[in-house]
Design a protein around this motif. Sequence first.
Motif, PDB file in Angstrom:
ATOM      1  N   UNK A 136     -10.729   8.542   9.217  1.00 53.27           N
ATOM      2  CA  UNK A 136      -9.630   8.941   8.330  1.00 53.27           C
ATOM      3  C   UNK A 136      -9.042   7.758   7.565  1.00 53.27           C
ATOM      4  N   UNK A 137      -8.769   8.003   6.285  1.00 50.00           N
ATOM      5  CA  UNK A 137      -8.120   7.003   5.444  1.00 50.00           C
ATOM      6  C   UNK A 137      -6.779   7.538   4.946  1.00 50.00           C
ATOM      7  N   UNK A 138      -5.762   6.689   4.988  1.00 49.06           N
ATOM      8  CA  UNK A 138      -4.512   6.983   4.298  1.00 49.06           C
ATOM      9  C   UNK A 138      -4.766   6.750   2.815  1.00 49.06           C
ATOM     10  N   UNK A 139      -4.554   7.771   1.990  1.00 52.47           N
ATOM     11  CA  UNK A 139      -4.911   7.679   0.573  1.00 52.47           C
ATOM     12  C   UNK A 139      -3.790   8.264  -0.276  1.00 52.47           C
ATOM     13  N   UNK A 140      -3.376   7.507  -1.274  1.00 52.07           N
ATOM     14  CA  UNK A 140      -2.411   7.975  -2.252  1.00 52.07           C
ATOM     15  C   UNK A 140      -3.011   7.781  -3.636  1.00 52.07           C
TER      16      UNK A 140
END
Length: 220
Positions: A136-140
């Motif tokens: 999982x990647x934190x993505x904005x």
Amino acid sequence: MIFDCRDDAQRRDGVEAARTAVRGGELVVVPTDTVYGVGADAFSPAAVQRLLDAKGRDRTMPPPVLIGATSTLEALVAEVPGWLRSMTQELWPGALTIVCHQQASLDWDLGETHRTVAVRVPDDAVTRELLSATGPLAVSSANRTGQPAATTAAEAQEQLGDSVAVYLDGGTSPGGVPSTILDVTGPTPRVLRQGAIDLADLHRFNNTIEPAPAGGAAGA
């Protein structure tokens, strides 16, 4: 480093370079089916803070989490009712973000999430390939807060510059219509932002879902 992922050799090299960057706590820019995103290891508080700093955000605006496969959802959230499982199996990969209570055992710090997490599987093969390697990647959205969301890797680089280690260029993203955000943390599920997937599609799985408030939610 910028890699043109429309070229097979550059795609291989780019995904590997991005994987290495993520594991080193650095930021990467990736294409998605909405706009370009800037991502960090979701389990590295320092990397997530680096992402917020690059965008000019504080901890009150935590980033969503992108995953590579629908099956990963149950490892991250506390409960997945049958109707939600059916919904994600049909509508993911796609422009649907689900806000859920996170697993109590998760050791991460995305900001002031109040023990919730927003999760999506993007409909972009390059980014899902990276996610399969990194988790999982934190993505904005790949832009400075208050600026237009980037629909090309060049636009993302213009705004984020050297704060990002690797840019994966997948061509021009569709842009325009963001993901629909569905909040399932309360007694009645409700749409926080109406986006690419309309309420009628969601009602096929649960006809109690409430529509988005007037104006919807902000964000890319």
